[in-house]
Design an enzyme around this catalytic site. Structure first.
Site: not given
Ligand code: DX5
Ligand code: ZN
Length: 221
Positions: A11, A36, A38, A40, A69, A71, A142, A180
């Protein structure tokens, strides 16, 4: 039933954003299978990360799969932009707070030539995703509440991973099971035993000195 390949998806939220290109190239050289990403929006989750421009940057660095991903609220509105930026899979949330038509978004993701992913937060009952499972290529369970890296893994989510595996067989469906949040060599092994095959990891890779050793550890080697 064919065993699915074990895939590691670093990620990049945990990468050195000041030297992002270098850090992405370093983790690819270390053996990452996917990347990956993320996304947000500060609405669906209490944090803001990055958008299609960073997906495009990663696309320019590799041909390996980009696992996006979302969010965000109104994912349906942004699916075309992430597909155009080079996403290979796009995962949307099932919760009502995401404010989109889940079935419509899954269709749109495939229509844009990407693999359709569906995910649920720890507090969301698995029943909310069951009806969609025949129409997904990726089920993301998750293992932390989304919004931040570095959180603690929630082992009680293994019940959802097992349920996802059971239904895949009984429905004759065809999807990867991804986890994740808080994934490290120990929690990855637990997730593998319960049926997951794709492992997202931020802290346990990017906050270490040796990315190759970290990725081998997640593979159980
Ligand atoms: C959290 C993300 C994850 C996060 C994982 O909302 O979706 O992908 O970045 O990070 P670690 O591996 O540090 O928990
Ligand atoms: Zn993620």
């Amino acid at each position: 039933m064919a065993t699915r390949p074990l895939l590691i998806a670093p990620s990049i939220l945990a990468a050195d954003l000041g030297h992002l290109t270098d850090d992405i190239e370093r983790v690819l050289a270390a053996g990452a299978d996917w990347l990956h990403l993320d996304i947000m929006d500060g609405q669906f989750v209490d944090n803001i990360s990055f958008g299609p421009a960073i997906v495009k940057l990663a696309r320019g660095l590799t041909t390996r799969p980009l696992d996006v991903h979302l969010m965000i609220e109104r994912a349906d509105h942004y699916i075309p932009r992430f597909a155009e930026a080079g996403a290979n899979s796009i995962t949307v949330h099932v919760e009502a707070e995401a404010k989109h038509d889940v079935a419509g978004s899954l269709r749109a993701i495939r229509e844009h030539g990407c693999r359709a992913g569906l995910t649920l937060n720890p507090a969301t009952p698995f029943a909310e995703v069951e009806a969609h499972l025949p129409n997904v290529d990726l089920l993301l369970v998750m293992t932390v509440h989304p919004g931040f890296g570095g959180q603690s893994f929630r082992p009680e989510m293994m019940a959802k991973v097992r349920r996802g595996r059971e239904l895949r067989e009984s429905l004759g469906a065809d999807y990867d099971i991804e986890v994740d949040g808080g994934i490290n060599p120990e929690t990855a092994r637990l997730c593998l035993e319960n049926g997951a095959n794709v492992f997202v990891a931020g802290t346990s890779i990017f906050k270490t000195a040796d990315y190759a050793a970290a990725i081998r550890g997640l593979r159980g080697r």
